[in-house]
Motif scaffolding. Sequence first.
Motif, PDB file in Angstrom:
ATOM      1  N   TRP A  33      42.218  -2.049  20.019  1.00 53.72           N
ATOM      2  CA  TRP A  33      42.074  -2.939  21.557  1.00 53.72           C
ATOM      3  C   TRP A  33      40.469  -2.874  21.626  1.00 53.72           C
ATOM      4  O   TRP A  33      39.988  -3.965  21.888  1.00 53.72           O
ATOM      5  N   HIS A  34      40.004  -1.638  21.943  1.00 54.86           N
ATOM      6  CA  HIS A  34      38.504  -1.616  22.484  1.00 54.86           C
ATOM      7  C   HIS A  34      37.655  -2.475  21.517  1.00 54.86           C
ATOM      8  O   HIS A  34      36.913  -3.324  21.998  1.00 54.86           O
ATOM      9  N   ALA A  35      37.939  -2.281  20.141  1.00 52.54           N
ATOM     10  CA  ALA A  35      37.120  -2.802  19.082  1.00 52.54           C
ATOM     11  C   ALA A  35      37.038  -4.532  19.233  1.00 52.54           C
ATOM     12  O   ALA A  35      36.087  -5.300  18.698  1.00 52.54           O
ATOM     13  N   VAL A  36      38.266  -5.001  19.669  1.00 51.69           N
ATOM     14  CA  VAL A  36      38.522  -6.580  19.564  1.00 51.69           C
ATOM     15  C   VAL A  36      38.412  -7.068  20.892  1.00 51.69           C
ATOM     16  O   VAL A  36      38.439  -8.229  20.997  1.00 51.69           O
ATOM     17  N   THR A  37      38.176  -6.439  22.132  1.00 50.62           N
ATOM     18  CA  THR A  37      38.292  -7.007  23.327  1.00 50.62           C
ATOM     19  C   THR A  37      37.166  -6.486  24.154  1.00 50.62           C
ATOM     20  O   THR A  37      37.129  -6.790  25.614  1.00 50.62           O
ATOM     21  N   THR A  38      36.122  -5.874  23.705  1.00 50.42           N
ATOM     22  CA  THR A  38      34.941  -5.178  24.649  1.00 50.42           C
ATOM     23  C   THR A  38      33.716  -5.703  24.138  1.00 50.42           C
ATOM     24  O   THR A  38      33.461  -5.737  22.779  1.00 50.42           O
ATOM     25  N   PRO A  39      32.664  -5.865  24.825  1.00 50.21           N
ATOM     26  CA  PRO A  39      31.256  -6.301  23.996  1.00 50.21           C
ATOM     27  C   PRO A  39      30.707  -5.142  23.216  1.00 50.21           C
ATOM     28  O   PRO A  39      30.266  -5.643  22.225  1.00 50.21           O
ATOM     29  N   ASP A  40      30.887  -3.895  23.571  1.00 48.92           N
ATOM     30  CA  ASP A  40      30.441  -2.889  22.792  1.00 48.92           C
ATOM     31  C   ASP A  40      31.232  -2.685  21.371  1.00 48.92           C
ATOM     32  O   ASP A  40      30.969  -2.581  20.464  1.00 48.92           O
ATOM     33  N   GLY A  41      32.602  -2.915  21.749  1.00 48.52           N
ATOM     34  CA  GLY A  41      33.476  -2.785  20.406  1.00 48.52           C
ATOM     35  C   GLY A  41      33.153  -4.248  19.489  1.00 48.52           C
ATOM     36  O   GLY A  41      33.063  -3.756  18.369  1.00 48.52           O
ATOM     37  N   LEU A  42      33.217  -5.206  20.013  1.00 47.64           N
ATOM     38  CA  LEU A  42      32.956  -6.384  19.094  1.00 47.64           C
ATOM     39  C   LEU A  42      31.479  -6.339  18.352  1.00 47.64           C
ATOM     40  O   LEU A  42      31.128  -6.926  17.343  1.00 47.64           O
ATOM     41  N   ARG A  43      30.539  -5.753  19.276  1.00 50.65           N
ATOM     42  CA  ARG A  43      28.953  -5.803  18.474  1.00 50.65           C
ATOM     43  C   ARG A  43      29.024  -4.888  17.393  1.00 50.65           C
ATOM     44  O   ARG A  43      28.164  -5.004  16.421  1.00 50.65           O
ATOM     45  N   GLY A  44      29.913  -3.849  17.432  1.00 48.22           N
ATOM     46  CA  GLY A  44      29.772  -2.997  16.161  1.00 48.22           C
ATOM     47  C   GLY A  44      30.525  -3.658  14.818  1.00 48.22           C
ATOM     48  O   GLY A  44      30.202  -3.054  13.661  1.00 48.22           O
ATOM     49  N   TRP A  45      30.959  -4.618  14.968  1.00 53.72           N
ATOM     50  CA  TRP A  45      31.466  -4.962  13.718  1.00 53.72           C
ATOM     51  C   TRP A  45      31.497  -6.873  13.603  1.00 53.72           C
ATOM     52  O   TRP A  45      31.654  -7.198  12.500  1.00 53.72           O
ATOM     53  N   LEU A  46      31.523  -7.412  14.651  1.00 58.10           N
ATOM     54  CA  LEU A  46      31.605  -8.883  14.695  1.00 58.10           C
ATOM     55  C   LEU A  46      30.571  -9.806  15.135  1.00 58.10           C
ATOM     56  O   LEU A  46      29.605 -10.468  14.383  1.00 58.10           O
ATOM     57  N   ALA A  47      30.116  -9.297  16.415  1.00 60.16           N
ATOM     58  CA  ALA A  47      29.318 -10.506  17.196  1.00 60.16           C
ATOM     59  C   ALA A  47      29.016  -9.827  18.543  1.00 60.16           C
ATOM     60  O   ALA A  47      29.631  -8.964  19.066  1.00 60.16           O
ATOM     61  N   ALA A  48      27.945  -9.955  19.180  1.00 59.14           N
ATOM     62  CA  ALA A  48      27.531  -9.666  20.282  1.00 59.14           C
ATOM     63  C   ALA A  48      28.344 -10.812  21.368  1.00 59.14           C
ATOM     64  O   ALA A  48      28.330 -11.980  20.978  1.00 59.14           O
ATOM     65  N   ALA A  49      29.055 -10.221  22.388  1.00 63.32           N
ATOM     66  CA  ALA A  49      29.806 -10.851  23.580  1.00 63.32           C
ATOM     67  C   ALA A  49      28.754 -11.060  24.502  1.00 63.32           C
ATOM     68  O   ALA A  49      28.888 -10.122  25.463  1.00 63.32           O
ATOM     69  N   ASP A  50      28.117 -12.245  24.726  1.00 65.75           N
ATOM     70  CA  ASP A  50      27.142 -12.655  25.781  1.00 65.75           C
ATOM     71  C   ASP A  50      27.867 -12.751  26.908  1.00 65.75           C
ATOM     72  O   ASP A  50      27.544 -12.380  28.003  1.00 65.75           O
ATOM     73  N   VAL A  51      29.399 -13.405  26.664  1.00 63.63           N
ATOM     74  CA  VAL A  51      30.222 -13.445  27.822  1.00 63.63           C
ATOM     75  C   VAL A  51      31.514 -13.147  27.279  1.00 63.63           C
ATOM     76  O   VAL A  51      31.818 -13.436  26.324  1.00 63.63           O
ATOM     77  N   LEU A  52      32.267 -12.238  28.130  1.00 57.84           N
ATOM     78  CA  LEU A  52      33.551 -11.810  27.774  1.00 57.84           C
ATOM     79  C   LEU A  52      34.389 -11.649  29.084  1.00 57.84           C
ATOM     80  O   LEU A  52      34.204 -10.576  29.689  1.00 57.84           O
ATOM     81  N   GLU A  53      35.016 -12.605  29.518  1.00 63.40           N
ATOM     82  CA  GLU A  53      35.669 -12.529  30.757  1.00 63.40           C
ATOM     83  C   GLU A  53      37.265 -12.092  30.123  1.00 63.40           C
ATOM     84  O   GLU A  53      37.746 -12.788  29.864  1.00 63.40           O
ATOM     85  N   ARG A  54      37.540 -10.696  30.266  1.00 68.05           N
ATOM     86  CA  ARG A  54      38.747 -10.406  29.779  1.00 68.05           C
ATOM     87  C   ARG A  54      39.994 -10.590  30.654  1.00 68.05           C
ATOM     88  O   ARG A  54      40.807  -9.872  30.928  1.00 68.05           O
ATOM     89  N   HIS A  55      40.509 -11.784  30.540  1.00 68.20           N
ATOM     90  CA  HIS A  55      41.785 -12.326  31.314  1.00 68.20           C
ATOM     91  C   HIS A  55      42.077 -13.630  30.583  1.00 68.20           C
ATOM     92  O   HIS A  55      41.113 -14.446  30.265  1.00 68.20           O
ATOM     93  N   LEU A  56      43.403 -13.928  30.860  1.00 68.35           N
ATOM     94  CA  LEU A  56      43.616 -15.599  30.285  1.00 68.35           C
ATOM     95  C   LEU A  56      42.869 -16.485  31.030  1.00 68.35           C
ATOM     96  O   LEU A  56      42.758 -16.248  32.246  1.00 68.35           O
ATOM     97  N   GLY A  57      42.426 -17.257  30.295  1.00 71.36           N
ATOM     98  CA  GLY A  57      41.517 -18.431  30.850  1.00 71.36           C
ATOM     99  C   GLY A  57      40.016 -18.255  30.879  1.00 71.36           C
ATOM    100  O   GLY A  57      39.096 -18.865  31.443  1.00 71.36           O
ATOM    101  N   GLY A  58      39.510 -16.779  30.694  1.00 72.30           N
ATOM    102  CA  GLY A  58      38.316 -16.327  30.792  1.00 72.30           C
ATOM    103  C   GLY A  58      37.443 -16.881  30.023  1.00 72.30           C
ATOM    104  O   GLY A  58      37.782 -17.326  28.997  1.00 72.30           O
TER     105      GLY A  58
END
Length: 171
Positions: A33-58
């Motif tokens: 969950w951390h790897a697919v939903t947080t900026p730190d997690g995503l950066r380690g394997w997919l992409a930098a999350a320049d914006v990530l509002e962690r809620h429906l519609g974010g």
Amino acid sequence: MSLVSHATSERRGENHWLLRFELHLPYSYEALWHAVTTPDGLRGWLAAADVLERHLGGAVTLRWLNTATVASGHVSAWDVERVAEYTLAGLGRIRFHLEAVGTDSTVIRFVNERGGSDEARLDCLAAWHEHFELLEAALSGRPTDWSTWTDSRWAGLRASYASFGQARKAS
């Protein structure tokens, strides 16, 4: 040996595809969950999350550090610790569905619904496959050093997906 196996894809109308991966990984769903939903997690394997509002519609803006692709969109589904779905301009809908198996194993059911030619479909299958291999490495403590990334693994996977498709057409 990689825990990532070839994906499936199906046509959903002219130039529209549904790409699917199912991965069984020996990590807790909290780690995934951390790897697919947080900026730190995503950066380690997919992409930098320049914006990530962690809620429906974010709002979401992902910047791929290996290709400089930037895609913005919104969180189109959010069920804490189970489903994270992002709909991104040009990349379509990407959905991660996590299911715990015991306390130290998780199944990820991934879907990418997107437009594009058959060639673009093969490109994306190879790219997602490689990114899921990078996810596996990141979860085992080896996050991706994007400054050393090359497209050689992607090229090999792309050729494999193309030949797999040709073999299926021949049978």
